[in-house]
Motif scaffolding. Sequence first.
Motif, short mmCIF file in Angstrom:
data_model
loop_
_atom_site.label_atom_id
_atom_site.label_comp_id
_atom_site.label_asym_id
_atom_site.label_seq_id
_atom_site.Cartn_x
_atom_site.Cartn_y
_atom_site.Cartn_z
N ASP A 1 -9.70 6.27 2.94
CA ASP A 1 -9.88 6.12 4.39
C ASP A 1 -9.77 4.66 4.82
O ASP A 1 -9.15 4.34 5.84
CB ASP A 1 -11.24 6.67 4.81
CG ASP A 1 -11.44 8.12 4.45
OD1 ASP A 1 -11.41 8.43 3.24
OD2 ASP A 1 -11.62 8.94 5.36
N LEU A 2 -10.40 3.77 4.02
CA LEU A 2 -10.43 2.36 4.39
C LEU A 2 -9.14 1.64 4.03
O LEU A 2 -8.62 0.86 4.83
CB LEU A 2 -11.62 1.69 3.69
CG LEU A 2 -13.01 2.18 4.09
CD1 LEU A 2 -14.06 1.65 3.12
CD2 LEU A 2 -13.34 1.75 5.52
N TRP A 3 -8.62 1.90 2.83
CA TRP A 3 -7.47 1.14 2.34
C TRP A 3 -6.16 1.64 2.95
O TRP A 3 -5.27 0.85 3.27
CB TRP A 3 -7.41 1.21 0.82
CG TRP A 3 -6.39 0.32 0.20
CD1 TRP A 3 -5.24 0.68 -0.44
CD2 TRP A 3 -6.41 -1.11 0.16
NE1 TRP A 3 -4.54 -0.41 -0.89
CE2 TRP A 3 -5.25 -1.54 -0.52
CE3 TRP A 3 -7.30 -2.07 0.64
CZ2 TRP A 3 -4.96 -2.89 -0.74
CZ3 TRP A 3 -7.02 -3.42 0.42
CH2 TRP A 3 -5.86 -3.80 -0.26
N ARG B 1 0.81 -1.23 0.00
CA ARG B 1 0.00 0.00 0.00
C ARG B 1 0.84 1.28 0.00
O ARG B 1 0.39 2.33 0.45
CB ARG B 1 -1.01 -0.01 1.16
CG ARG B 1 -1.81 -1.30 1.22
CD ARG B 1 -2.95 -1.28 2.20
NE ARG B 1 -3.53 -2.63 2.31
CZ ARG B 1 -4.67 -2.93 2.91
NH1 ARG B 1 -5.37 -1.95 3.48
NH2 ARG B 1 -5.11 -4.17 2.96
N ASN C 1 -6.11 3.82 5.61
CA ASN C 1 -6.36 4.24 6.99
C ASN C 1 -6.05 5.71 7.18
O ASN C 1 -5.50 6.14 8.20
CB ASN C 1 -5.55 3.41 7.98
CG ASN C 1 -6.03 3.56 9.41
OD1 ASN C 1 -7.22 3.78 9.64
ND2 ASN C 1 -5.13 3.45 10.37
N SER C 2 -6.38 6.49 6.14
CA SER C 2 -6.11 7.93 6.20
C SER C 2 -7.04 8.65 5.24
O SER C 2 -7.23 8.18 4.11
CB SER C 2 -4.66 8.22 5.83
OG SER C 2 -4.41 9.62 5.83
N SER D 1 -12.04 0.29 -2.96
CA SER D 1 -12.12 0.72 -1.57
C SER D 1 -11.97 2.23 -1.58
O SER D 1 -11.94 2.86 -2.64
CB SER D 1 -11.05 0.04 -0.72
OG SER D 1 -11.21 0.35 0.64
N SER E 1 1.07 6.55 -2.49
CA SER E 1 -0.05 6.76 -1.57
C SER E 1 -0.04 8.17 -0.99
O SER E 1 -1.08 8.81 -0.84
CB SER E 1 0.00 5.72 -0.44
OG SER E 1 -0.17 4.43 -0.97
N THR F 1 -16.98 -0.68 3.25
CA THR F 1 -16.50 -0.99 4.59
C THR F 1 -16.53 -2.49 4.84
O THR F 1 -15.69 -3.04 5.56
CB THR F 1 -17.35 -0.26 5.64
OG1 THR F 1 -17.23 1.15 5.43
CG2 THR F 1 -16.89 -0.59 7.06
#
Length: 373
Positions: free
Chosen positions: A187-189, A68, A191-192, A184, A85, A131
């Motif tokens: 935020d989900l993939w 990621r 975490n930001s 996705s 990212s 989600t």
Amino acid sequence: MTKLSLQALNRATLERQWLLERRDATALEAIEHLVGMQAQSPLAPYVGLWTRLRSFQPEELAKLLEERQVVRGSMMRATIHLMSSRDFLAFRPLIQPRLEREVFQNMTYGRHRLEGLDIGAVLRAGIDRMTAGPATAVQLREHLGPLWPDREPAALAHAVRCLLPTIQTPPRGIWGKGGNPAMSTADLWLNSPVDPAASTDPVPSLERLVLRYLAAYGPASVADAQTWSGLTRLTEIFDRLDLRPYTDATTGRTLYDLPTIPLPTEDIEAPTRFLPEFDNLLLSHANRTRWIDTPTRQSLTLQEALTKGSVLHNGQAKALWKLTQATKSQATLEIAPFVPLTRSAWIAIESEAHNLLTFTNPGATHQVDRLAA
């Protein structure tokens, strides 16, 4: 102002695209230098990195995707781009106006199909589905359709894809793997949330985006930057920046560049290079004559140039290429020139074609097929 010939523009941009000489850099460094790579053809960036880097191997990019550090998501021109990212998080909000146009002005999915709709509720429903896990377009339609039975499910899913900072998750984009695109969100993939503060740039802004563009694609005009990004009204951004102006000797256009970047001599040799389909080199200027002359453009449709790879010889697009057979034992690459090629040009092109086949199909028997111009 200094006048720049087409040859000078060609060599200047080839140098900063790392196409005059392969670089000793990591894949992540290259992706960030290029401000992303167009990637709706999932494996195209692998060839784009191979043609620019000395020691690139597919496993390097595959690892970045799986860990990621890089992602594939909707960005410039509302197309899928491979981005680091941190750049995706920082610059995705700046591209939002183009993605909103893609939704609300789209003849197929937008306009009256979304009129009167609570878009916020649709996006929240899309987030709820993702989600639970990355969702394909079909899965999004199946989730959203029953919630708004009077609307077209495809239009609802398209709004979610564009208006949210969606990311296509692996195994899509992994060398040697496949599968339908599953989405996705950042935020989900990652975490930001998308946030300019995430960038390595001091102040992520349209000004920084233009400077990054010029470092990789300049010298260029305002119209060129708008073509690359899909954004409008960048003239005022250029006006605020300290840039070096040039004049396009052919068209009289004003071009801009970073004052700290020297230009190479225009007679420097340009080696033969193979570009993948949708390579941003051929998509990031409103005026593409530095790559393709006018007679060639008239005989070559843009769709042809995009759905096949392009061969640069002496800095100019001279042919299309396509891998027509690829097995463990046999790999065949087809070359279709737009113009007659000299014997020396064919020798250089076929040599690089075999290098490409060694990269894409190591261990296989290689064959290069010539088509008539």
